[in-house]
Design a protein around this motif. Structure first.
Motif, short mmCIF file in Angstrom:
data_model
loop_
_atom_site.label_atom_id
_atom_site.label_comp_id
_atom_site.label_asym_id
_atom_site.label_seq_id
_atom_site.Cartn_x
_atom_site.Cartn_y
_atom_site.Cartn_z
N VAL A 75 0.97 -1.15 0.23
CA VAL A 75 -0.07 -0.11 0.09
C VAL A 75 0.70 1.27 -0.04
O VAL A 75 1.80 1.41 0.74
CB VAL A 75 -0.91 0.03 1.34
CG1 VAL A 75 -1.84 1.39 1.49
CG2 VAL A 75 -1.89 -1.07 1.10
N PRO A 76 0.56 2.16 -0.77
CA PRO A 76 1.49 3.23 -0.65
C PRO A 76 1.03 4.36 0.15
O PRO A 76 0.03 4.37 0.76
CB PRO A 76 1.10 4.19 -2.30
CG PRO A 76 -0.11 3.63 -2.62
CD PRO A 76 -0.43 2.03 -2.05
N ARG A 77 1.99 5.14 0.50
CA ARG A 77 1.41 6.35 1.68
C ARG A 77 0.92 7.47 0.73
O ARG A 77 1.50 7.69 -0.26
CB ARG A 77 2.91 6.76 2.25
CG ARG A 77 3.57 6.00 3.26
CD ARG A 77 2.91 5.88 4.70
NE ARG A 77 2.92 7.03 5.40
CZ ARG A 77 3.83 7.44 6.03
NH1 ARG A 77 4.97 6.68 5.95
NH2 ARG A 77 4.20 8.50 6.75
N THR A 78 -0.06 8.01 1.54
CA THR A 78 -0.86 9.09 0.76
C THR A 78 -0.92 10.21 1.23
O THR A 78 -1.12 11.20 0.81
CB THR A 78 -2.42 8.61 0.67
OG1 THR A 78 -2.66 8.52 1.83
CG2 THR A 78 -2.56 7.27 -0.13
N ASP A 79 0.01 10.35 2.60
CA ASP A 79 0.11 11.63 3.37
C ASP A 79 1.30 12.41 2.52
O ASP A 79 2.16 11.71 1.95
CB ASP A 79 0.38 11.46 4.56
CG ASP A 79 1.42 10.47 5.01
OD1 ASP A 79 1.53 9.22 4.67
OD2 ASP A 79 2.55 10.86 5.39
N ASN A 137 6.64 12.68 0.41
CA ASN A 137 7.66 13.57 0.09
C ASN A 137 9.12 12.76 0.46
O ASN A 137 9.93 12.87 -0.28
CB ASN A 137 7.66 14.80 0.92
CG ASN A 137 6.77 15.90 0.16
OD1 ASN A 137 6.40 15.81 -0.86
ND2 ASN A 137 6.39 16.72 1.09
N ARG A 138 9.06 12.22 1.81
CA ARG A 138 10.17 11.32 2.01
C ARG A 138 10.47 10.02 1.19
O ARG A 138 11.51 9.83 0.69
CB ARG A 138 9.94 10.80 3.51
CG ARG A 138 10.74 9.84 4.12
CD ARG A 138 12.16 10.31 4.50
NE ARG A 138 13.16 9.52 4.92
CZ ARG A 138 14.26 9.80 5.30
NH1 ARG A 138 14.97 10.99 5.13
NH2 ARG A 138 14.98 8.87 5.75
N GLY A 183 9.18 7.35 8.32
CA GLY A 183 8.51 7.45 9.79
C GLY A 183 7.02 7.25 9.34
O GLY A 183 6.48 7.48 8.45
N SER A 184 6.38 6.22 10.37
CA SER A 184 5.10 5.97 10.55
C SER A 184 4.75 4.71 9.41
O SER A 184 3.74 4.23 9.28
CB SER A 184 4.21 6.85 9.99
OG SER A 184 4.38 8.14 11.08
N HIS A 213 4.44 1.15 7.85
CA HIS A 213 4.08 -0.25 8.27
C HIS A 213 4.68 -1.26 7.31
O HIS A 213 5.29 -0.83 6.39
CB HIS A 213 2.38 -0.47 8.19
CG HIS A 213 1.69 0.33 9.34
ND1 HIS A 213 1.88 1.91 9.30
CD2 HIS A 213 0.86 -0.12 10.13
CE1 HIS A 213 0.89 2.22 10.43
NE2 HIS A 213 0.47 1.03 10.80
N THR A 214 4.55 -2.36 7.35
CA THR A 214 5.12 -3.25 6.49
C THR A 214 4.57 -3.24 5.12
O THR A 214 5.26 -3.43 4.23
CB THR A 214 5.03 -4.99 7.01
OG1 THR A 214 3.54 -5.15 7.25
CG2 THR A 214 5.66 -5.26 8.42
N GLN A 215 3.42 -3.01 5.18
CA GLN A 215 2.77 -2.82 3.71
C GLN A 215 3.11 -1.66 3.04
O GLN A 215 3.37 -1.79 1.75
CB GLN A 215 1.15 -3.00 3.87
CG GLN A 215 0.76 -1.77 4.87
CD GLN A 215 0.46 -2.31 6.06
OE1 GLN A 215 1.18 -3.02 6.76
NE2 GLN A 215 -0.75 -1.92 6.76
N HIS A 216 3.47 -0.55 3.85
CA HIS A 216 4.14 0.59 3.00
C HIS A 216 5.70 0.33 2.38
O HIS A 216 5.95 0.75 1.33
CB HIS A 216 4.08 1.75 3.92
CG HIS A 216 2.83 2.25 4.51
ND1 HIS A 216 2.70 2.16 5.78
CD2 HIS A 216 1.60 2.35 4.10
CE1 HIS A 216 1.37 2.66 5.82
NE2 HIS A 216 0.89 2.58 4.97
N VAL A 217 6.50 -0.31 3.12
CA VAL A 217 7.63 -0.96 3.06
C VAL A 217 7.67 -1.76 1.64
O VAL A 217 8.46 -1.54 0.68
CB VAL A 217 8.52 -1.53 3.82
CG1 VAL A 217 9.78 -2.14 3.43
CG2 VAL A 217 8.74 -0.51 5.17
N LEU A 218 6.78 -2.70 1.57
CA LEU A 218 6.70 -3.72 0.37
C LEU A 218 6.25 -2.86 -0.91
O LEU A 218 6.80 -3.13 -2.08
CB LEU A 218 5.27 -4.70 0.63
CG LEU A 218 5.67 -5.53 1.77
CD1 LEU A 218 4.21 -6.39 1.97
CD2 LEU A 218 6.61 -6.70 1.18
#
Length: 242
Positions: free
Chosen positions: A29-33, A38-39, A90-91, A93-98
């Motif tokens: 899952v991508p980060r949307t914030d 930006n990071r 920062g913040s 989860h495993t799904q974001h790293v994947l």
């Protein structure tokens, strides 16, 4: 008409069961914030600049990203000369790293070692069972093995968090016990030293973790010293003296 309704009900039930069986810790899952996005883009830029140079990468969340803050002096001593690259967000989860490992964070990299510390942000979610968390961390390891087949992985046990004993800490201990089984002695090596962050009564001192989650400068020093012998062995270089 009755047949159609029964077929529809069967289809909906099947979909519901499928969703219930899906482990969200393992679904990219991508980060949307804005901060996370930006990071991520900044890391992709760094990866592109260091593609042929990075010998060592750190993959993780804010605890890993903190090597650029509280851990900077320790990083400069232990890892700068090893052309290390910090891939912590920062913040996460495993799904974001994947997700980000498939979207640029590893492009062109050929490090000798990848240090992995992930999962602490999944733990407080009561809907994430220990098994789900275990599978999430294992999925990150599998993804790294797939993308970087010549890289050795130093998988760290999830660090303890919150000041005193609590159910989430217990969950992490169960997961760490099972993570030992991912150690194959060749490509994946597991190292668990979470106890070094605890006082004798089981509490986490503020001197080690300012908010009982993120290490202080002293906490990062403890981390580096605990990891150094195994890391130097995997990198096949001289260990940095504490």
């Amino acid at each position: 008409c009755l047949w159609a309704l029964m077929l529809t009900a069967h289809f909906v039930a099947a979909q519901t069961n499928e969703l219930a069986a899906t482990n969200k810790c393992t679904v990219p899952v991508p980060r949307t914030d804005e901060k996370g996005t930006n990071r991520f883009l900044e890391l992709n830029r760094r990866v592109k600049e260091n593609a042929g140079q990075a010998r060592l990468i750190f993959v993780g969340d804010s605890i890993t990203q903190g090597w650029e803050g509280n851990g900077k002096q320790v990083w400069d001593k232990y890892y700068a000369h090893r052309n290390a690259l910090n891939l912590g967000i920062g913040s996460d989860h495993t799904q974001h790293v994947l997700w980000r490992l498939d979207h640029g964070n590893l492009d062109g990299l050929h490090p000798k070692v990848a240090v992995v510390l992930i999962g602490v942000n999944n733990a407080p979610d009561e809907t994430n069972t220990p098994r789900m968390l275990l599978e999430g961390v294992a999925a990150v390891v599998s993804k790294l093995r797939e993308k970087l087949p010549e890289t050795k992985i130093l998988l760290l046990g999830i660090f303890p968090f919150r000041e005193d004993f609590n159910p989430q800490r217990a969950k992490v201990l169960q997961v760490n016990q099972a993570l030992h089984k991912l150690d194959d002695g060749k490509w994946v090596h597991f190292l668990d030293f979470g106890h070094i962050f605890l006082a004798r009564d089981g509490r986490i001192p503020k001197e080690i973790m300012r908010d009982f989650l993120h290490p202080s400068p002293y906490g990062y020093q403890l981390w580096a010293e605990a990891m150094e012998p195994k890391l130097a062995e995997l990198l096949r270089d001289a260990a940095t003296k504490p």
